[in-house]
Design a protein around this motif. Structure first.
Motif, PDB file in Angstrom:
ATOM      1  N   HIS A 255       0.813  -1.214   0.000  1.00  0.00           N
ATOM      2  CA  HIS A 255       0.000   0.000   0.000  1.00  0.00           C
ATOM      3  C   HIS A 255       0.848   1.266   0.000  1.00  0.00           C
ATOM      4  CE1 HIS A 255      -3.294  -2.587   2.134  1.00  0.00           C
ATOM      5  NE2 HIS A 255      -3.156  -2.893   0.856  1.00  0.00           N
ATOM      6  N   ASP A 256       2.138   1.114   0.089  1.00  0.00           N
ATOM      7  CA  ASP A 256       3.040   2.259   0.134  1.00  0.00           C
ATOM      8  C   ASP A 256       3.132   2.926  -1.239  1.00  0.00           C
ATOM      9  OD1 ASP A 256       4.752   4.083   1.234  1.00  0.00           O
ATOM     10  OD2 ASP A 256       6.459   2.739   1.364  1.00  0.00           O
ATOM     11  N   GLU A 257       3.568   4.184  -1.258  1.00  0.00           N
ATOM     12  CA  GLU A 257       3.661   4.951  -2.495  1.00  0.00           C
ATOM     13  C   GLU A 257       5.032   5.587  -2.656  1.00  0.00           C
ATOM     14  OE1 GLU A 257      -0.876   6.653  -3.161  1.00  0.00           O
ATOM     15  OE2 GLU A 257       0.602   7.920  -2.159  1.00  0.00           O
ATOM     16  N   VAL A 258       5.378   5.864  -3.902  1.00  0.00           N
ATOM     17  CA  VAL A 258       6.512   6.732  -4.215  1.00  0.00           C
ATOM     18  C   VAL A 258       5.981   7.898  -5.045  1.00  0.00           C
ATOM     19  CG1 VAL A 258       8.294   4.953  -4.094  1.00  0.00           C
ATOM     20  CG2 VAL A 258       7.106   5.368  -6.260  1.00  0.00           C
TER      21      VAL A 258
ATOM     22  N   PHE B 214      15.801   9.608 -12.224  1.00  0.00           N
ATOM     23  CA  PHE B 214      14.575   8.979 -12.725  1.00  0.00           C
ATOM     24  C   PHE B 214      13.929   9.857 -13.787  1.00  0.00           C
ATOM     25  CE2 PHE B 214      10.086   8.035 -12.863  1.00  0.00           C
ATOM     26  CZ  PHE B 214      10.001   6.663 -12.689  1.00  0.00           C
ATOM     27  N   THR B 215      13.782  11.137 -13.486  1.00  0.00           N
ATOM     28  CA  THR B 215      13.134  12.074 -14.403  1.00  0.00           C
ATOM     29  C   THR B 215      13.952  12.272 -15.667  1.00  0.00           C
ATOM     30  OG1 THR B 215      12.394  13.203 -12.385  1.00  0.00           O
ATOM     31  CG2 THR B 215      11.965  14.301 -14.477  1.00  0.00           C
ATOM     32  N   HIS B 216      15.253  12.420 -15.514  1.00  0.00           N
ATOM     33  CA  HIS B 216      16.141  12.650 -16.646  1.00  0.00           C
ATOM     34  C   HIS B 216      16.147  11.440 -17.578  1.00  0.00           C
ATOM     35  CE1 HIS B 216      19.199  14.807 -18.763  1.00  0.00           C
ATOM     36  NE2 HIS B 216      20.150  13.899 -18.556  1.00  0.00           N
ATOM     37  N   PHE B 217      16.274  10.266 -17.017  1.00  0.00           N
ATOM     38  CA  PHE B 217      16.277   9.022 -17.783  1.00  0.00           C
ATOM     39  C   PHE B 217      14.936   8.826 -18.492  1.00  0.00           C
ATOM     40  CE2 PHE B 217      15.674   4.231 -17.447  1.00  0.00           C
ATOM     41  CZ  PHE B 217      16.460   3.928 -18.542  1.00  0.00           C
ATOM     42  N   SER B 218      13.833   9.078 -17.784  1.00  0.00           N
ATOM     43  CA  SER B 218      12.498   8.920 -18.364  1.00  0.00           C
ATOM     44  C   SER B 218      12.309   9.832 -19.571  1.00  0.00           C
ATOM     45  CB  SER B 218      11.420   9.238 -17.328  1.00  0.00           C
ATOM     46  OG  SER B 218      11.552   8.443 -16.191  1.00  0.00           O
TER      47      SER B 218
ATOM     48  N   ILE C   3       9.531   0.901 -13.666  1.00  0.00           N
ATOM     49  CA  ILE C   3       8.836   0.242 -12.564  1.00  0.00           C
ATOM     50  C   ILE C   3       9.848  -0.402 -11.618  1.00  0.00           C
ATOM     51  CG2 ILE C   3       7.322  -1.699 -12.005  1.00  0.00           C
ATOM     52  CD1 ILE C   3       5.706  -1.004 -14.526  1.00  0.00           C
ATOM     53  N   HIS C   4      10.856  -1.061 -12.179  1.00  0.00           N
ATOM     54  CA  HIS C   4      11.903  -1.654 -11.343  1.00  0.00           C
ATOM     55  C   HIS C   4      12.636  -0.566 -10.567  1.00  0.00           C
ATOM     56  CE1 HIS C   4      12.178  -5.957 -12.785  1.00  0.00           C
ATOM     57  NE2 HIS C   4      11.264  -5.430 -13.597  1.00  0.00           N
ATOM     58  N   TYR C   5      12.917   0.555 -11.209  1.00  0.00           N
ATOM     59  CA  TYR C   5      13.596   1.675 -10.540  1.00  0.00           C
ATOM     60  C   TYR C   5      12.795   2.106  -9.313  1.00  0.00           C
ATOM     61  CZ  TYR C   5      16.182   6.159 -10.252  1.00  0.00           C
ATOM     62  OH  TYR C   5      16.960   7.212  -9.853  1.00  0.00           O
ATOM     63  N   ALA C   6      11.486   2.324  -9.498  1.00  0.00           N
ATOM     64  CA  ALA C   6      10.650   2.847  -8.415  1.00  0.00           C
ATOM     65  C   ALA C   6      10.556   1.871  -7.244  1.00  0.00           C
ATOM     66  CB  ALA C   6       9.261   3.177  -8.950  1.00  0.00           C
ATOM     67  N   ILE C   7      10.375   0.590  -7.554  1.00  0.00           N
ATOM     68  CA  ILE C   7      10.236  -0.405  -6.481  1.00  0.00           C
ATOM     69  C   ILE C   7      11.565  -0.605  -5.764  1.00  0.00           C
ATOM     70  CG2 ILE C   7       9.627  -2.787  -5.914  1.00  0.00           C
ATOM     71  CD1 ILE C   7       7.816  -2.776  -8.401  1.00  0.00           C
TER      72      ILE C   7
END
Length: 312
Positions: A115-118, A126-130, A250-254
């Motif tokens: 239930h946790d969030e980022v 993350f933003t630059h790569f995305s 998704i892997h980055y965020a988790i």
């Protein structure tokens, strides 16, 4: 060049400074000063890959309690190498050195990982790569729940099916997905509405007759996901905030969230590993086992594609 089948396959190509500089020069050929930039970035690129591999090797031989930390740092070192193929000035400012993602303060009582969030930040890796590699430029402020992110990973489908009685993927079988009653009932669609919803398909996926999707793809093509373990494409059964995210993000965020938990929520983390009172533990274990191979493989595929584009 043959397709890379294991993520370590791409590393040995870049153990030569001469080869690496030539590769980067081709990456930068449309930019001014490509010779100088390829020379300047040759060793940083090689060192990012080398350091990333060291982290992954250590993670493979380490206890679960510290694996997320090692895997996350290995992952972002590989990302930095991939970023350097497109952005010769990386890191141009200190803003891109941040992780680009944050996790919320955790409640000590009844906290659940699923239930946790980022939350995505304005600046950072993350933003630059995305933005560079997926043209995703408006992620700032977006929040993603761990369960929603895991829903979109096809290899996690069995965990959801067994532990939560939840269907998260409809896999293609021998390159085909039949539009059958159970699939239509899940989405509350008729055959016509399903075809209408999927009238515009990614390249490599097409309609075979009136009731079958067919493909020869061996990679992700959003909204479809690639199950690397089974060698199958899959249609996500759940549309959520993470549906538009490439799996590598998704892997980055988790991994980021798990690494923060392992570092700063030691009491909760160790109790989870020892007591295993909720479904959080098997989900985390399944993801860690998966991402140890699939995470760097996803980045290896990005690098392989770059090598093909530049005529390597």
């Amino acid at each position: 060049m043959h397709d890379i089948r294991h993520w370590r396959d791409f590393l040995h190509y870049f153990q030569s400074a001469s080869y690496t500089q030539k590769f980067l020069r081709r990456c930068y050929r449309s930019m001014p000063g490509s010779d100088v930039k390829s020379y300047d970035n040759c060793y940083p690129f090689m060192y990012y890959l080398e350091q990333g591999e060291i982290y992954y090797k250590q993670a493979e031989d380490s206890p679960l309690s510290i694996k997320p930390i090692l895997l996350f740092y290995g992952f972002i070192h590989f990302i930095k190498a991939v970023v350097l193929t497109t952005d010769p000035n990386y890191p141009e400012t200190t803003t891109v050195l941040a992780h680009g993602i944050t996790s919320r303060k955790r409640k000590k009582q009844q906290y659940r990982f699923l239930h946790d969030e980022v939350k995505i930040q304005k600046n950072g890796l993350f933003t630059h790569f995305s933005s560079l590699h997926f043209d995703l430029k408006h992620l700032e402020g977006e929040k993603y729940k761990m369960e929603d992110l895991l829903d979109q990973i096809p290899e996690m489908a069995d965990s959801f099916s067994v532990l939560m009685k939840k269907t998260t993927m409809f896999p293609f079988t021998e390159g085909r997905l039949s539009i059958e009653e159970n699939l239509l009932n899940h989405f509350h669609w008729t055959p016509d509405s399903f075809r209408q919803h999927h009238s515009s398909l990614p390249e490599g996926i097409h309609w075979e007759g009136q009731d079958t999707l067919s493909t020869t793809l061996r990679n992700e093509a959003l909204p479809f996901r690639w199950n690397r373990q089974e060698g199958k494409l899959a249609l996500p059964a759940i549309k959520n905030e993470a549906s538009s995210l490439p799996e590598v993000l998704i892997h980055y965020a988790i991994l980021y969230n798990l690494s923060m938990i392992a570092r700063y929520e030691t009491e909760w983390w160790m109790e989870l590993l020892k007591n295993r009172t909720t479904e959080d533990y098997p989900f985390i274990l399944a993801f860690i086992t998966l991402t140890t191979e699939k995470g760097p493989s996803l980045l290896g595929e990005l690098l392989e594609n770059k090598m093909k584009q530049e005529g390597e």
